[in-house]
Design a protein around this motif. Structure first.
Motif, PDB file in Angstrom:
ATOM      1  N   PHE A  18      61.087  38.217  83.679  1.00  0.00           N
ATOM      2  CA  PHE A  18      60.549  39.299  84.489  1.00  0.00           C
ATOM      3  C   PHE A  18      59.771  40.309  83.640  1.00  0.00           C
ATOM      4  O   PHE A  18      60.239  40.729  82.577  1.00  0.00           O
ATOM      5  N   ASP A  19      58.623  40.726  84.165  1.00  0.00           N
ATOM      6  CA  ASP A  19      57.998  41.930  83.660  1.00  0.00           C
ATOM      7  C   ASP A  19      58.816  43.113  84.196  1.00  0.00           C
ATOM      8  O   ASP A  19      59.685  42.937  85.049  1.00  0.00           O
ATOM      9  N   LEU A  20      58.516  44.308  83.703  1.00  0.00           N
ATOM     10  CA  LEU A  20      59.279  45.485  84.116  1.00  0.00           C
ATOM     11  C   LEU A  20      58.494  46.351  85.099  1.00  0.00           C
ATOM     12  O   LEU A  20      58.805  46.417  86.282  1.00  0.00           O
ATOM     13  N   ASP A  21      57.449  47.011  84.607  1.00  0.00           N
ATOM     14  CA  ASP A  21      56.660  47.895  85.461  1.00  0.00           C
ATOM     15  C   ASP A  21      55.958  47.102  86.548  1.00  0.00           C
ATOM     16  O   ASP A  21      55.227  46.145  86.276  1.00  0.00           O
ATOM     17  N   GLY A  22      56.203  47.483  87.798  1.00  0.00           N
ATOM     18  CA  GLY A  22      55.567  46.799  88.914  1.00  0.00           C
ATOM     19  C   GLY A  22      56.332  45.606  89.425  1.00  0.00           C
ATOM     20  O   GLY A  22      55.958  45.018  90.444  1.00  0.00           O
ATOM     21  N   VAL A  23      57.408  45.242  88.737  1.00  0.00           N
ATOM     22  CA  VAL A  23      58.246  44.107  89.163  1.00  0.00           C
ATOM     23  C   VAL A  23      59.691  44.562  89.384  1.00  0.00           C
ATOM     24  O   VAL A  23      60.280  44.282  90.433  1.00  0.00           O
ATOM     25  N   ILE A  24      60.265  45.234  88.403  1.00  0.00           N
ATOM     26  CA  ILE A  24      61.634  45.738  88.523  1.00  0.00           C
ATOM     27  C   ILE A  24      61.630  47.147  89.107  1.00  0.00           C
ATOM     28  O   ILE A  24      62.449  47.513  89.939  1.00  0.00           O
ATOM     29  N   THR A  25      60.701  47.953  88.645  1.00  0.00           N
ATOM     30  CA  THR A  25      60.553  49.334  89.106  1.00  0.00           C
ATOM     31  C   THR A  25      59.108  49.740  88.855  1.00  0.00           C
ATOM     32  O   THR A  25      58.298  48.941  88.389  1.00  0.00           O
ATOM     33  N   ASP A  26      58.779  50.980  89.167  1.00  0.00           N
ATOM     34  CA  ASP A  26      57.413  51.452  88.961  1.00  0.00           C
ATOM     35  C   ASP A  26      57.425  52.707  88.101  1.00  0.00           C
ATOM     36  O   ASP A  26      57.831  53.770  88.564  1.00  0.00           O
ATOM     37  N   THR A  27      57.010  52.555  86.859  1.00  0.00           N
ATOM     38  CA  THR A  27      56.861  53.717  85.983  1.00  0.00           C
ATOM     39  C   THR A  27      55.385  53.966  85.681  1.00  0.00           C
ATOM     40  O   THR A  27      55.056  54.713  84.761  1.00  0.00           O
ATOM     41  N   ALA A  28      54.496  53.333  86.463  1.00  0.00           N
ATOM     42  CA  ALA A  28      53.057  53.480  86.222  1.00  0.00           C
ATOM     43  C   ALA A  28      52.626  54.935  86.306  1.00  0.00           C
ATOM     44  O   ALA A  28      51.786  55.394  85.515  1.00  0.00           O
ATOM     45  N   GLU A  29      53.187  55.679  87.255  1.00  0.00           N
ATOM     46  CA  GLU A  29      52.810  57.085  87.384  1.00  0.00           C
ATOM     47  C   GLU A  29      53.247  57.890  86.158  1.00  0.00           C
ATOM     48  O   GLU A  29      52.525  58.783  85.701  1.00  0.00           O
ATOM     49  N   PHE A  30      54.416  57.551  85.615  1.00  0.00           N
ATOM     50  CA  PHE A  30      54.871  58.221  84.397  1.00  0.00           C
ATOM     51  C   PHE A  30      53.925  57.926  83.236  1.00  0.00           C
ATOM     52  O   PHE A  30      53.580  58.808  82.448  1.00  0.00           O
ATOM     53  N   HIS A  31      53.518  56.651  83.124  1.00  0.00           N
ATOM     54  CA  HIS A  31      52.556  56.282  82.077  1.00  0.00           C
ATOM     55  C   HIS A  31      51.253  57.058  82.264  1.00  0.00           C
ATOM     56  O   HIS A  31      50.685  57.582  81.299  1.00  0.00           O
ATOM     57  N   TYR A  32      50.793  57.118  83.493  1.00  0.00           N
ATOM     58  CA  TYR A  32      49.541  57.819  83.781  1.00  0.00           C
ATOM     59  C   TYR A  32      49.615  59.291  83.374  1.00  0.00           C
ATOM     60  O   TYR A  32      48.714  59.810  82.690  1.00  0.00           O
ATOM     61  N   LEU A  33      50.678  59.967  83.774  1.00  0.00           N
ATOM     62  CA  LEU A  33      50.821  61.387  83.453  1.00  0.00           C
ATOM     63  C   LEU A  33      50.897  61.612  81.945  1.00  0.00           C
ATOM     64  O   LEU A  33      50.322  62.569  81.411  1.00  0.00           O
ATOM     65  N   ALA A  34      51.606  60.712  81.249  1.00  0.00           N
ATOM     66  CA  ALA A  34      51.746  60.857  79.797  1.00  0.00           C
ATOM     67  C   ALA A  34      50.432  60.587  79.075  1.00  0.00           C
ATOM     68  O   ALA A  34      50.056  61.309  78.134  1.00  0.00           O
ATOM     69  N   TRP A  35      49.711  59.545  79.489  1.00  0.00           N
ATOM     70  CA  TRP A  35      48.410  59.269  78.877  1.00  0.00           C
ATOM     71  C   TRP A  35      47.418  60.383  79.185  1.00  0.00           C
ATOM     72  O   TRP A  35      46.619  60.776  78.323  1.00  0.00           O
ATOM     73  N   LYS A  36      47.447  60.897  80.394  1.00  0.00           N
ATOM     74  CA  LYS A  36      46.530  61.961  80.791  1.00  0.00           C
ATOM     75  C   LYS A  36      46.771  63.219  79.944  1.00  0.00           C
ATOM     76  O   LYS A  36      45.818  63.853  79.470  1.00  0.00           O
ATOM     77  N   GLN A  37      48.044  63.545  79.738  1.00  0.00           N
ATOM     78  CA  GLN A  37      48.371  64.716  78.913  1.00  0.00           C
ATOM     79  C   GLN A  37      47.902  64.519  77.476  1.00  0.00           C
ATOM     80  O   GLN A  37      47.478  65.471  76.811  1.00  0.00           O
ATOM     81  N   MET A  38      47.985  63.294  76.973  1.00  0.00           N
ATOM     82  CA  MET A  38      47.530  63.018  75.612  1.00  0.00           C
ATOM     83  C   MET A  38      46.005  63.076  75.504  1.00  0.00           C
ATOM     84  O   MET A  38      45.441  63.568  74.529  1.00  0.00           O
ATOM     85  N   ALA A  39      45.327  62.540  76.555  1.00  0.00           N
ATOM     86  CA  ALA A  39      43.875  62.377  76.485  1.00  0.00           C
ATOM     87  C   ALA A  39      43.098  63.682  76.692  1.00  0.00           C
ATOM     88  O   ALA A  39      42.048  63.887  76.062  1.00  0.00           O
ATOM     89  N   GLU A  40      43.585  64.546  77.541  1.00  0.00           N
ATOM     90  CA  GLU A  40      42.825  65.750  77.877  1.00  0.00           C
ATOM     91  C   GLU A  40      42.518  66.645  76.674  1.00  0.00           C
ATOM     92  O   GLU A  40      41.385  67.120  76.531  1.00  0.00           O
ATOM     93  N   PRO A  41      43.477  66.891  75.770  1.00  0.00           N
ATOM     94  CA  PRO A  41      43.166  67.753  74.625  1.00  0.00           C
ATOM     95  C   PRO A  41      42.103  67.187  73.680  1.00  0.00           C
ATOM     96  O   PRO A  41      41.497  67.937  72.910  1.00  0.00           O
ATOM     97  N   ILE A  42      41.878  65.867  73.722  1.00  0.00           N
ATOM     98  CA  ILE A  42      40.844  65.291  72.850  1.00  0.00           C
ATOM     99  C   ILE A  42      39.564  64.992  73.632  1.00  0.00           C
ATOM    100  O   ILE A  42      38.699  64.252  73.183  1.00  0.00           O
ATOM    101  N   GLY A  43      39.481  65.575  74.836  1.00  0.00           N
ATOM    102  CA  GLY A  43      38.239  65.509  75.590  1.00  0.00           C
ATOM    103  C   GLY A  43      37.992  64.242  76.356  1.00  0.00           C
ATOM    104  O   GLY A  43      36.840  63.885  76.627  1.00  0.00           O
ATOM    105  N   ILE A  44      39.061  63.532  76.745  1.00  0.00           N
ATOM    106  CA  ILE A  44      38.908  62.299  77.519  1.00  0.00           C
ATOM    107  C   ILE A  44      39.610  62.465  78.864  1.00  0.00           C
ATOM    108  O   ILE A  44      40.778  62.861  78.912  1.00  0.00           O
ATOM    109  N   GLU A  45      38.884  62.164  79.928  1.00  0.00           N
ATOM    110  CA  GLU A  45      39.458  62.230  81.267  1.00  0.00           C
ATOM    111  C   GLU A  45      39.754  60.817  81.767  1.00  0.00           C
ATOM    112  O   GLU A  45      38.897  59.926  81.660  1.00  0.00           O
ATOM    113  N   ILE A  46      40.946  60.605  82.268  1.00  0.00           N
ATOM    114  CA  ILE A  46      41.283  59.318  82.884  1.00  0.00           C
ATOM    115  C   ILE A  46      41.812  59.580  84.289  1.00  0.00           C
ATOM    116  O   ILE A  46      42.346  60.655  84.574  1.00  0.00           O
TER     117      ILE A  46
END
Length: 222
Positions: A8-36
């Protein structure tokens, strides 16, 4: 022919943490001038943390601006925030049908193996109270990411299973491609067109439709 393991894969199969990944990547990217946005985040499904970072930097035209040490620091900052968000997970976040399928596998003594690119998989399964339901959690460290088949082959090897008698379950195109490259029967969760194009042998629109009888029939295994 007997089914020897289900991977089994985890994200999207067992549970959904995609939104958590998105929020964490977004917080990392914004200070270096990248919008996702959420659409871009879909392109990060099923791939490793460092590969996700490389895609984000390329998206912002900054792939040549950071040393490996700086990239590792960015990835670590993202993961720190992501891990803090995981405290919100509870057993209620397990996708429908998954506990029942794990019960069916346990009853028949068929190993359930977790083959996720996430290094946080043990913590996530613990939060979901599923850690004891899996025979093995494959450590992805040092392996090429999906669509390379390595993590699925390692998972099968860990339980002494022949890949030809294994079923892999994935929601991402890269994951389905990895299952097929490993020589396993590929089950997709999600959009039929995209996953079939990646080689899925059968696609369920949601995990609620998953059950062992349907999998055995589709894979022509006992």
């Amino acid at each position: 022919m007997k089914l020897q393991a289900v991977l089994f894969d985890l994200d999207g199969v067992i549970t959904d943490t995609a939104e958590f990944h998105y929020l964490a990547w977004k917080q990392m990217a914004e200070p270096i001038g990248i919008e996702i946005d959420h659409a871009f985040n879909e392109r990060l499904k099923g791939i490793s943390r460092m590969e996700s970072l490389e895609r984000i930097l390329a998206h912002g035209g900054k792939e040549q601006q950071y040393t490996m040490e700086q990239k590792q620091r960015l990835a670590a900052d993202k993961n720190k925030h992501y891990v803090s968000l995981l405290t919100q997970l509870t057993p209620e976040h397990v996708y429908p049908g998954i506990p029942e399928l794990l019960d069916q596998l346990a009853e028949l003594q068929i190993p359930a193996v977790l083959t996720s690119a996430s290094k946080n998989a043990p913590q996530i399964l613990s939060a979901l109270r599923l850690d004891e339901r899996f025979h093995t959690i494959v450590d992805p460290d040092g392996m090429p990411g999906k669509p390379a088949p390595d993590i699925f082959l390692k998972g099968a090897g860990a339980v002494g299973a022949d890949p030809a008698y294994c079923i892999g379950v994935e929601d991402a195109q890269a994951g389905v491609e990895a299952i097929k490259a490993a020589g396993m029967f590929a089950v997709g969760i999600g959009e039929k067109g995209l996953l079939c194009a990646s080689g899925a042998d059968i696609v369920f629109e949601s995990t609620a439709k998953l059950n062992l009888t349907a999998l055995l029939k589709a894979a022509k295994l006992d």
